[in-house]
Design a protein around this motif. Structure first.
Motif, PDB file in Angstrom:
ATOM      1  N   TYR A   9      20.249  62.788  -4.920  1.00 23.33           N
ATOM      2  CA  TYR A   9      19.648  61.564  -5.436  1.00 23.33           C
ATOM      3  C   TYR A   9      20.490  60.332  -5.111  1.00 23.33           C
ATOM      4  O   TYR A   9      19.972  59.250  -4.854  1.00 23.33           O
ATOM      5  N   TRP A  10      21.825  60.516  -5.126  1.00 21.38           N
ATOM      6  CA  TRP A  10      22.695  59.352  -4.929  1.00 21.38           C
ATOM      7  C   TRP A  10      23.030  59.062  -3.476  1.00 21.38           C
ATOM      8  O   TRP A  10      23.464  57.975  -3.146  1.00 21.38           O
ATOM      9  N   VAL A  11      22.868  60.064  -2.632  1.00 18.81           N
ATOM     10  CA  VAL A  11      23.308  59.884  -1.244  1.00 18.81           C
ATOM     11  C   VAL A  11      22.630  58.687  -0.587  1.00 18.81           C
ATOM     12  O   VAL A  11      23.300  57.808  -0.020  1.00 18.81           O
ATOM     13  N   ARG A  12      21.314  58.620  -0.671  1.00 25.63           N
ATOM     14  CA  ARG A  12      20.601  57.549   0.042  1.00 25.63           C
ATOM     15  C   ARG A  12      20.922  56.164  -0.517  1.00 25.63           C
ATOM     16  O   ARG A  12      21.189  55.239   0.263  1.00 25.63           O
ATOM     17  N   PRO A  13      20.908  55.967  -1.866  1.00 25.89           N
ATOM     18  CA  PRO A  13      21.259  54.629  -2.361  1.00 25.89           C
ATOM     19  C   PRO A  13      22.674  54.206  -1.962  1.00 25.89           C
ATOM     20  O   PRO A  13      22.905  53.057  -1.590  1.00 25.89           O
ATOM     21  N   VAL A  14      23.630  55.147  -2.049  1.00 27.31           N
ATOM     22  CA  VAL A  14      25.006  54.794  -1.689  1.00 27.31           C
ATOM     23  C   VAL A  14      25.066  54.425  -0.205  1.00 27.31           C
ATOM     24  O   VAL A  14      25.676  53.429   0.198  1.00 27.31           O
ATOM     25  N   ARG A  15      24.386  55.224   0.599  1.00 28.48           N
ATOM     26  CA  ARG A  15      24.379  54.974   2.032  1.00 28.48           C
ATOM     27  C   ARG A  15      23.724  53.628   2.343  1.00 28.48           C
ATOM     28  O   ARG A  15      24.184  52.872   3.192  1.00 28.48           O
ATOM     29  N   LEU A  16      22.681  53.343   1.611  1.00 30.01           N
ATOM     30  CA  LEU A  16      21.980  52.072   1.808  1.00 30.01           C
ATOM     31  C   LEU A  16      22.897  50.904   1.454  1.00 30.01           C
ATOM     32  O   LEU A  16      22.996  49.925   2.211  1.00 30.01           O
ATOM     33  N   LEU A  73      27.972  60.224   5.137  1.00 27.88           N
ATOM     34  CA  LEU A  73      26.748  60.583   4.402  1.00 27.88           C
ATOM     35  C   LEU A  73      25.580  60.786   5.371  1.00 27.88           C
ATOM     36  O   LEU A  73      24.682  61.592   5.122  1.00 27.88           O
ATOM     37  N   GLY A  74      25.607  60.047   6.470  1.00 27.55           N
ATOM     38  CA  GLY A  74      24.585  60.252   7.499  1.00 27.55           C
ATOM     39  C   GLY A  74      24.694  61.657   8.080  1.00 27.55           C
ATOM     40  O   GLY A  74      23.689  62.355   8.275  1.00 27.55           O
ATOM     41  N   LEU A  75      25.941  62.090   8.330  1.00 25.36           N
ATOM     42  CA  LEU A  75      26.142  63.456   8.838  1.00 25.36           C
ATOM     43  C   LEU A  75      25.684  64.481   7.796  1.00 25.36           C
ATOM     44  O   LEU A  75      25.086  65.512   8.121  1.00 25.36           O
ATOM     45  N   TRP A  76      25.961  64.164   6.528  1.00 18.48           N
ATOM     46  CA  TRP A  76      25.553  65.062   5.439  1.00 18.48           C
ATOM     47  C   TRP A  76      24.026  65.198   5.418  1.00 18.48           C
ATOM     48  O   TRP A  76      23.484  66.299   5.272  1.00 18.48           O
ATOM     49  N   LEU A  77      23.338  64.072   5.604  1.00 16.71           N
ATOM     50  CA  LEU A  77      21.871  64.128   5.584  1.00 16.71           C
ATOM     51  C   LEU A  77      21.347  64.928   6.776  1.00 16.71           C
ATOM     52  O   LEU A  77      20.344  65.632   6.662  1.00 16.71           O
ATOM     53  N   ILE A  78      22.046  64.840   7.901  1.00 15.12           N
ATOM     54  CA  ILE A  78      21.624  65.650   9.057  1.00 15.12           C
ATOM     55  C   ILE A  78      21.851  67.131   8.753  1.00 15.12           C
ATOM     56  O   ILE A  78      21.011  67.982   9.042  1.00 15.12           O
ATOM     57  N   TYR A  79      22.980  67.414   8.142  1.00 15.10           N
ATOM     58  CA  TYR A  79      23.274  68.810   7.780  1.00 15.10           C
ATOM     59  C   TYR A  79      22.210  69.351   6.828  1.00 15.10           C
ATOM     60  O   TYR A  79      21.787  70.498   6.925  1.00 15.10           O
ATOM     61  N   ARG A  80      21.774  68.473   5.911  1.00 11.55           N
ATOM     62  CA  ARG A  80      20.804  68.900   4.898  1.00 11.55           C
ATOM     63  C   ARG A  80      19.392  69.074   5.455  1.00 11.55           C
ATOM     64  O   ARG A  80      18.555  69.719   4.846  1.00 11.55           O
ATOM     65  N   ARG A  81      19.107  68.469   6.592  1.00  4.93           N
ATOM     66  CA  ARG A  81      17.737  68.549   7.136  1.00  4.93           C
ATOM     67  C   ARG A  81      17.401  69.984   7.498  1.00  4.93           C
ATOM     68  O   ARG A  81      18.187  70.667   8.146  1.00  4.93           O
ATOM     69  N   ARG A  82      16.212  70.424   7.081  1.00  2.00           N
ATOM     70  CA  ARG A  82      15.811  71.795   7.404  1.00  2.00           C
ATOM     71  C   ARG A  82      15.205  71.859   8.787  1.00  2.00           C
ATOM     72  O   ARG A  82      15.202  72.901   9.419  1.00  2.00           O
ATOM     73  N   THR A  83      14.632  70.763   9.228  1.00  2.00           N
ATOM     74  CA  THR A  83      14.066  70.758  10.574  1.00  2.00           C
ATOM     75  C   THR A  83      14.435  69.430  11.228  1.00  2.00           C
ATOM     76  O   THR A  83      14.528  68.404  10.548  1.00  2.00           O
ATOM     77  N   LEU A  84      14.658  69.497  12.528  1.00  4.88           N
ATOM     78  CA  LEU A  84      14.993  68.261  13.240  1.00  4.88           C
ATOM     79  C   LEU A  84      13.746  67.612  13.814  1.00  4.88           C
ATOM     80  O   LEU A  84      13.840  66.625  14.540  1.00  4.88           O
ATOM     81  N   ARG A  85      12.578  68.155  13.492  1.00  5.25           N
ATOM     82  CA  ARG A  85      11.340  67.485  13.911  1.00  5.25           C
ATOM     83  C   ARG A  85      11.120  66.291  12.999  1.00  5.25           C
ATOM     84  O   ARG A  85      11.150  66.425  11.770  1.00  5.25           O
TER      85      ARG A  85
END
Ligand code: FES
Length: 568
Positions: A9-16, A73-85
């Motif tokens: 929940y906090w990753v995107r606001p902090v990143r923003l 955090l951007g790398l974290w969000l990439i890691y969290r993605r289940r699909t790269l589509r």
């Protein structure tokens, strides 16, 4: 300990927040560059202010912290993605963002790190000399960095703000800033290059500049180059490690429990527990609208879940969006919902794979809240008129009528989006502000009534009585978007504003007048002081009464709308 969900929940606001700070840095940096259009001296003078703002313990800590947090955090969000589509715009933004750190390593090491380690001063004159005359390849790299970072920042801002109701109003100005800032900065640099090149032709200038700015020696340069290479390797290495870790995690997750997502067309998509429904759709290439890119901001990915409502409750972010659209209990956001057992879902908005849909926010195809004026018109007593006519004649009459009113709407700047029976609905303000929209709607209503009168005269022998229409206009916020199924889609608006406009149209029968408009419409169109009879009425979903203006004859509008001299 922070839960997984809370972290998400906090990753995107902090990143923003970090991204906004970095964008502010870029804006001030570009503004400083643009002063090269004045003179090199002006650039250098403004640079001192720039350094005072950013090169102090607080500014530097914030800047470095924001840079690291935004990147990691951007790398974290990439890691969290289940699909790269993902949609093209999203992939472009991510790729640009990932390119920044390695490119930035060159710039930071050559300026700030050299300053910290060897006291080298990164005056504009010296940096420009280095990037243009001494090492043009580094100059090209630097230009690439600025372009990539700026484009990434502009895209981030755009995709963050585009759902705000006011965004379309400020977009032209913001777009001008997006374009002008780098252009002015580049022109400033070009001018500075010319000035420095002229200075460099003076004897001793370069040697003196190098001495005075404590330029790094050859050995020091070699140390800086090693440091720079190490940073570049770390940046690419971390990205590679993220992608490998993500792949390994995905492989492992497929070995654990799998569930199935059932779609209305009978397709079943197996996914590991932990995936979102949107990720399931993307992995199976099932078109699924997701205008915000799965960030939980737009609601366009919403689905109806069948049967099993014993799902994880929505997060605060999802709940906020669901409440905003007053969603039913069985509606969830596909990008936020991670089912833990088999689930049947129905995407609620059509995924239109067109070039236009890529521009959804500007063209409102994805559904967007806007301030618009809505007009409803209807022929009085049409059933009686049609009663004794052959069906072909009725169709002919309706087509002539729709031509008359549709052209009036289009010429005034509106969109006649629905023809139902003898009724017409038109939208104004899809791409203008509310003041213009209200005036356009009133102008259209005047012309519609004139054209219908002309049509009545033309078909005098065919009609038992002249055609007469009643028009209702209301303004306010409504969700504007494309709806439909298969190949048939059309732009429409949904919300209380639309219902109220329809109600005002029915009131024209009660008041025996041409036009009923809400007070808001008359005020926004600049007719607030005009002495039309006013009434207060009650409307659904509204506590306070709605004040309306009764316009018995639209010819009274002509002078006020600047249409005097026309035949309305
Ligand atoms: S894609 Fe925008 S809320 Fe899910």
């Amino acid at each position: 300990m922070i839960s997984h969900q809370a972290l998400g929940y906090w990753v995107r606001p902090v990143r923003l927040g970090c991204g906004l700070l970095l964008f502010a840095y870029l804006v001030t940096h570009f503004a400083n560059h643009a002063l090269g259009l004045v003179s090199l001296h002006a650039m250098e003078a403004a640079r001192l202010w720039f350094l005072a703002l950013w090169r102090n313990p607080l500014g530097e800590t914030a800047l470095l912290g924001a840079l690291l947090a935004h990147w990691l955090l951007g790398l974290w969000l990439i890691y969290r993605r289940r699909t790269l589509r993902m949609p093209v715009w999203e992939a472009t933004q991510i790729i640009l963002g990932l390119t920044v750190p390695p490119l930035l390593a060159y710039h930071i090491v050559g300026t700030r790190v050299a300053n910290a380690m060897y006291g080298s001063q990164d005056l504009y004159a010296r940096v420009i000399l280095g990037l243009s005359l001494q090492n043009p390849a580094a100059g090209i790299l630097q230009a690439g960095l600025l372009t990539v970072a700026w484009t990434h920042g502009c895209m981030g801002l755009h995709y963050w703000l585009r759902f705000r109701p006011w965004y379309s109003r400020v977009f032209p100005a913001l777009f001008a800033v997006f374009v002008l800032m780098p252009v002015l900065a580049s022109l400033g640099i070009v001018e500075a290059v010319r000035e420095v090149s002229a200075l460099a032709r003076q004897p001793d200038f370069v040697a003196r500049l190098m001495t005075e700015t404590h330029a790094a020696s050859t050995a020091q340069m070699a140390t800086l180059a090693r440091l720079r290479d190490a940073l570049v390797t770390i940046a690419w290495g971390l990205l590679a490690a993220t992608l490998v870790a993500r792949t390994v995690r995905e492989q492992l997750s497929w070995r654990r429990a799998r569930i199935r997502i059932h779609y209305p067309d009978g397709r079943q998509v197996p996914i590991p527990v932990g995936w979102t429904v949107l990720e399931a759709s993307r992995s199976a290439l099932i078109p699924h609208l997701s205008v915000c890119g799965g960030r939980g901001r737009c609601s366009t990915c919403r689905i109806r879940v069948a049967g099993d409502l014993a799902l994880d409750p929505p997060t605060a972010q999802e709940l906020a969006v669901l409440q905003r659209i007053a969603a039913a209990p069985d509606v969830r956001l596909a990008c936020q919902l991670r089912p833990t057992r088999d689930l049947a879902v129905t995407p609620l908005l059509p995924a239109i794979r067109t070039v236009a849909s890529e521009r959804a926010p500007r063209d409102a195809l994805g559904g967007r809240e806007r301030q618009i004026a809505v007009l409803f018109a209807d022929i009085r007593g049409f059933t009686k008129i049609a009663e004794n006519k052959l069906p072909y004649d009725v169709v002919f009459l309706l087509n002539r009528y729709f031509e008359a009113v549709g052209s009036a709407v289009a010429e005034a700047g509106g969109i006649a989006n629905q023809y139902t029976g003898d009724g017409v609905m038109a939208l104004f303000g899809v791409s203008t502000n509310l003041e213009t929209a209200c005036r356009q709607a009133l102008v259209a209503s005047s012309v519609m009534i004139r054209r219908v009168a002309e049509l009545s005269r033309e078909l005098e022998n065919e009609l038992p009585t002249p055609l007469r229409i009643g028009i209702g206009i209301h303004a306010g916020s409504a969700v504007v978007g494309e709806i439909g199924y298969g190949a048939t889609h059309y732009l429409t608006a949904v919300g209380d504003t639309v219902n109220t406009a329809s109600r005002l149209e029915t009131l024209t029968k009660q008041y025996g007048c041409d036009l009923v408009v809400s007070e808001l419409v008359s005020e926004r169109a600049g007719l607030g002081d005009v002495n039309f009879p006013r009434h207060d009425i009650r409307v659904r979903n509204r506590e306070a009464p709605l004040r309306i203006a009764i316009i018995d004859d639209v010819r009274r509008l002509a002078g006020h709308l600047g249409l005097a001299g026309t035949t309305i």
